[in-house]
Design a protein around this motif. Structure first.
Motif, mmCIF file in Angstrom:
data_model
loop_
_atom_site.group_PDB
_atom_site.id
_atom_site.type_symbol
_atom_site.label_atom_id
_atom_site.label_comp_id
_atom_site.label_asym_id
_atom_site.label_seq_id
_atom_site.Cartn_x
_atom_site.Cartn_y
_atom_site.Cartn_z
ATOM 1 N N ASP A 59 27.960 -29.609 -48.255
ATOM 2 C CA ASP A 59 26.922 -30.369 -47.181
ATOM 3 C C ASP A 59 25.722 -30.786 -47.642
ATOM 4 O O ASP A 59 25.204 -31.772 -47.268
ATOM 5 C CB ASP A 59 26.487 -28.926 -46.099
ATOM 6 C CG ASP A 59 27.968 -28.500 -45.267
ATOM 7 O OD1 ASP A 59 28.646 -29.425 -45.069
ATOM 8 O OD2 ASP A 59 27.774 -27.412 -44.827
ATOM 9 N N LEU A 60 25.333 -30.190 -48.874
ATOM 10 C CA LEU A 60 24.123 -30.737 -49.413
ATOM 11 C C LEU A 60 24.086 -31.867 -49.992
ATOM 12 O O LEU A 60 23.444 -32.736 -49.953
ATOM 13 C CB LEU A 60 23.315 -29.592 -50.519
ATOM 14 C CG LEU A 60 22.946 -28.334 -50.187
ATOM 15 C CD1 LEU A 60 22.802 -27.374 -51.251
ATOM 16 C CD2 LEU A 60 21.675 -28.337 -49.030
ATOM 17 N N ILE A 61 25.303 -32.172 -50.568
ATOM 18 C CA ILE A 61 25.697 -33.320 -51.191
ATOM 19 C C ILE A 61 25.753 -34.591 -50.087
ATOM 20 O O ILE A 61 25.175 -35.528 -50.353
ATOM 21 C CB ILE A 61 27.037 -33.365 -51.970
ATOM 22 C CG1 ILE A 61 27.066 -32.416 -53.108
ATOM 23 C CG2 ILE A 61 27.647 -34.766 -52.225
ATOM 24 C CD1 ILE A 61 28.074 -32.216 -53.701
ATOM 25 N N MET A 62 26.387 -34.126 -49.231
ATOM 26 C CA MET A 62 26.518 -35.072 -47.827
ATOM 27 C C MET A 62 25.212 -35.489 -47.441
ATOM 28 O O MET A 62 24.787 -36.477 -47.441
ATOM 29 C CB MET A 62 27.375 -34.606 -46.839
ATOM 30 C CG MET A 62 27.215 -35.619 -45.402
ATOM 31 S SD MET A 62 27.946 -34.572 -43.996
ATOM 32 C CE MET A 62 26.657 -33.376 -43.854
ATOM 33 N N LEU A 63 24.094 -34.511 -47.132
ATOM 34 C CA LEU A 63 23.091 -34.699 -46.652
ATOM 35 C C LEU A 63 22.026 -35.494 -47.302
ATOM 36 O O LEU A 63 21.429 -36.266 -47.047
ATOM 37 C CB LEU A 63 22.128 -33.283 -46.099
ATOM 38 C CG LEU A 63 22.943 -32.748 -44.998
ATOM 39 C CD1 LEU A 63 22.622 -31.094 -45.045
ATOM 40 C CD2 LEU A 63 22.919 -33.252 -43.843
ATOM 41 N N PHE A 64 21.962 -34.895 -48.821
ATOM 42 C CA PHE A 64 21.206 -35.613 -49.656
ATOM 43 C C PHE A 64 21.528 -37.079 -50.072
ATOM 44 O O PHE A 64 20.744 -37.992 -50.172
ATOM 45 C CB PHE A 64 21.211 -34.836 -51.004
ATOM 46 C CG PHE A 64 20.186 -35.475 -52.080
ATOM 47 C CD1 PHE A 64 18.875 -35.032 -52.137
ATOM 48 C CD2 PHE A 64 20.663 -36.427 -52.927
ATOM 49 C CE1 PHE A 64 18.024 -35.578 -53.185
ATOM 50 C CE2 PHE A 64 19.843 -37.120 -53.845
ATOM 51 C CZ PHE A 64 18.671 -36.423 -53.833
ATOM 52 N N ASN A 65 22.969 -37.261 -50.111
ATOM 53 C CA ASN A 65 23.263 -38.552 -50.420
ATOM 54 C C ASN A 65 23.164 -39.614 -49.215
ATOM 55 O O ASN A 65 22.762 -40.657 -49.346
ATOM 56 C CB ASN A 65 24.810 -38.644 -51.093
ATOM 57 C CG ASN A 65 24.955 -38.030 -52.341
ATOM 58 O OD1 ASN A 65 23.850 -37.611 -52.987
ATOM 59 N ND2 ASN A 65 26.260 -37.490 -52.705
ATOM 60 N N ASP A 66 23.264 -39.091 -48.205
ATOM 61 C CA ASP A 66 23.081 -39.983 -46.728
ATOM 62 C C ASP A 66 21.510 -40.310 -46.818
ATOM 63 O O ASP A 66 21.332 -41.238 -46.340
ATOM 64 C CB ASP A 66 23.521 -39.154 -45.591
ATOM 65 C CG ASP A 66 25.124 -39.278 -45.436
ATOM 66 O OD1 ASP A 66 25.785 -39.705 -46.258
ATOM 67 O OD2 ASP A 66 25.508 -38.454 -44.535
ATOM 68 N N PHE B 192 19.112 -40.180 -49.505
ATOM 69 C CA PHE B 192 18.453 -40.951 -50.445
ATOM 70 C C PHE B 192 19.367 -42.053 -51.352
ATOM 71 O O PHE B 192 18.745 -42.585 -52.196
ATOM 72 C CB PHE B 192 18.051 -39.690 -51.396
ATOM 73 C CG PHE B 192 17.037 -38.939 -51.169
ATOM 74 C CD1 PHE B 192 15.911 -39.469 -50.526
ATOM 75 C CD2 PHE B 192 17.115 -37.576 -50.701
ATOM 76 C CE1 PHE B 192 14.816 -38.477 -49.716
ATOM 77 C CE2 PHE B 192 16.343 -36.602 -49.875
ATOM 78 C CZ PHE B 192 15.143 -37.089 -49.651
ATOM 79 N N ARG B 193 20.727 -41.811 -51.012
ATOM 80 C CA ARG B 193 21.451 -42.981 -52.058
ATOM 81 C C ARG B 193 20.687 -44.469 -51.909
ATOM 82 O O ARG B 193 20.638 -45.050 -52.881
ATOM 83 C CB ARG B 193 22.822 -42.917 -51.560
ATOM 84 C CG ARG B 193 23.817 -43.948 -52.442
ATOM 85 C CD ARG B 193 25.145 -44.197 -51.694
ATOM 86 N NE ARG B 193 25.590 -43.121 -50.910
ATOM 87 C CZ ARG B 193 26.589 -42.160 -51.001
ATOM 88 N NH1 ARG B 193 26.917 -42.303 -52.153
ATOM 89 N NH2 ARG B 193 27.000 -41.380 -50.137
ATOM 90 N N GLU B 194 20.627 -44.858 -50.777
ATOM 91 C CA GLU B 194 20.206 -46.280 -50.532
ATOM 92 C C GLU B 194 18.615 -46.456 -50.941
ATOM 93 O O GLU B 194 18.230 -47.345 -51.712
ATOM 94 C CB GLU B 194 20.388 -46.686 -49.273
ATOM 95 C CG GLU B 194 21.929 -46.712 -48.894
ATOM 96 C CD GLU B 194 22.671 -47.684 -49.837
ATOM 97 O OE1 GLU B 194 22.180 -48.561 -50.278
ATOM 98 O OE2 GLU B 194 23.889 -47.301 -50.327
ATOM 99 N N THR B 195 17.882 -45.448 -50.511
ATOM 100 C CA THR B 195 16.291 -45.730 -50.335
ATOM 101 C C THR B 195 15.979 -45.536 -51.800
ATOM 102 O O THR B 195 14.950 -45.930 -52.315
ATOM 103 C CB THR B 195 15.507 -44.557 -49.514
ATOM 104 O OG1 THR B 195 16.056 -43.571 -49.682
ATOM 105 C CG2 THR B 195 15.748 -45.354 -48.065
ATOM 106 N N PHE B 196 16.535 -44.389 -52.591
ATOM 107 C CA PHE B 196 16.215 -44.067 -53.776
ATOM 108 C C PHE B 196 17.138 -44.372 -55.122
ATOM 109 O O PHE B 196 16.957 -43.757 -56.169
ATOM 110 C CB PHE B 196 15.543 -42.569 -53.782
ATOM 111 C CG PHE B 196 14.230 -42.506 -53.270
ATOM 112 C CD1 PHE B 196 12.962 -42.843 -54.066
ATOM 113 C CD2 PHE B 196 14.093 -42.275 -51.905
ATOM 114 C CE1 PHE B 196 11.720 -42.453 -53.324
ATOM 115 C CE2 PHE B 196 12.746 -42.026 -51.327
ATOM 116 C CZ PHE B 196 11.814 -42.324 -52.007
ATOM 117 N N ARG B 197 18.206 -44.830 -54.529
ATOM 118 C CA ARG B 197 19.395 -45.082 -55.565
ATOM 119 C C ARG B 197 19.685 -43.947 -56.375
ATOM 120 O O ARG B 197 19.884 -43.736 -57.673
ATOM 121 C CB ARG B 197 18.933 -46.249 -56.568
ATOM 122 C CG ARG B 197 18.430 -47.552 -55.790
ATOM 123 C CD ARG B 197 19.737 -48.093 -54.942
ATOM 124 N NE ARG B 197 20.822 -48.632 -55.514
ATOM 125 C CZ ARG B 197 21.958 -48.777 -54.957
ATOM 126 N NH1 ARG B 197 22.236 -48.309 -53.595
ATOM 127 N NH2 ARG B 197 22.861 -48.869 -55.758
#
Length: 193
Positions: A7-14, A16-21
């Motif tokens: 859940d943390l992986i999903m939430l974090f990646n959703d 920050f993946r695009e905005t902070f790469r």
């Protein structure tokens, strides 16, 4: 409440993946921050053993690392592993106050159990475990009064929404302070509030 690191992986990646790469990933023995490079277009926050608490702790370090530090392996910080001398432990405790304060707030936001970590089981132990816990509490209280760093606040808000803890956060926070910090340190503060 079940707490899955997925859940943390999903939430974090959703978030920050695009905005902070940057992505959060499950790792092995040691946590690590790996900046983006010619082989990896995304920076990676690697947490240890797939542990939920390790993920929150490593995210907390990332939340306070400045733009330049996020270009460096492990943010360019000195790290001496478990087995530190008393002097090394004192330095470790000084730099861990802010990330552990954020980790604690994120843990309560997620409805998970937080533990102060002096991370020196085979060394000289804590320099001042009660004092360290109190300094972490003071920093967490300052964040609550003045606001978390921007990325920490965004993740905090995401966690309270996902776990449904927004309405109960203040009450749960006060209860957790009583559990984590010895009463004689926090008593005067909480009697005043």
């Amino acid at each position: 409440m079940k707490h899955s690191p997925n859940d943390l992986i999903m939430l974090f990646n959703d978030l920050f993946r695009e905005t902070f790469r940057t992505v959060l990933v499950r790792g092995g023995e040691e946590p690590e921050y790996l900046p983006a490079d010619s082989h990896n277009e995304l920076a990676r926050i690697v947490f240890a053993h797939g542990f939920y608490a390790s993920a929150l702790h490593e995210v907390s370090h990332w939340c306070i690392a400045g733009k330049h530090r996020r270009t460096l392996h492990d943010y360019g910080y000195w790290y001496c592993p478990d087995g530190r001398t008393a002097e090394q432990q004192k330095i470790f405790e000084q730099v861990e106050v802010k990330p552990q304060a954020i980790e604690w707030l994120l843990s309560v936001a997620a409805g998970s159990r937080f533990h102060i970590s002096v991370d020196n089981l085979s060394g000289a132990g804590a320099c001042d475990q009660q004092g360290f816990a109190y300094r972490v509490l003071q920093q967490a209280e300052a964040y609550l009064a003045n606001g978390l760093p921007e990325r920490a606040q965004a993740f905090f808000d995401t966690l309270t929404s996902f776990y449904g803890t927004s309405d109960s956060f203040s009450k749960t926070w006060r209860e957790d302070v009583r559990r984590v910090v010895p009463l004689h340190f926090a008593k005067e503060h909480y009697e005043a509030n």
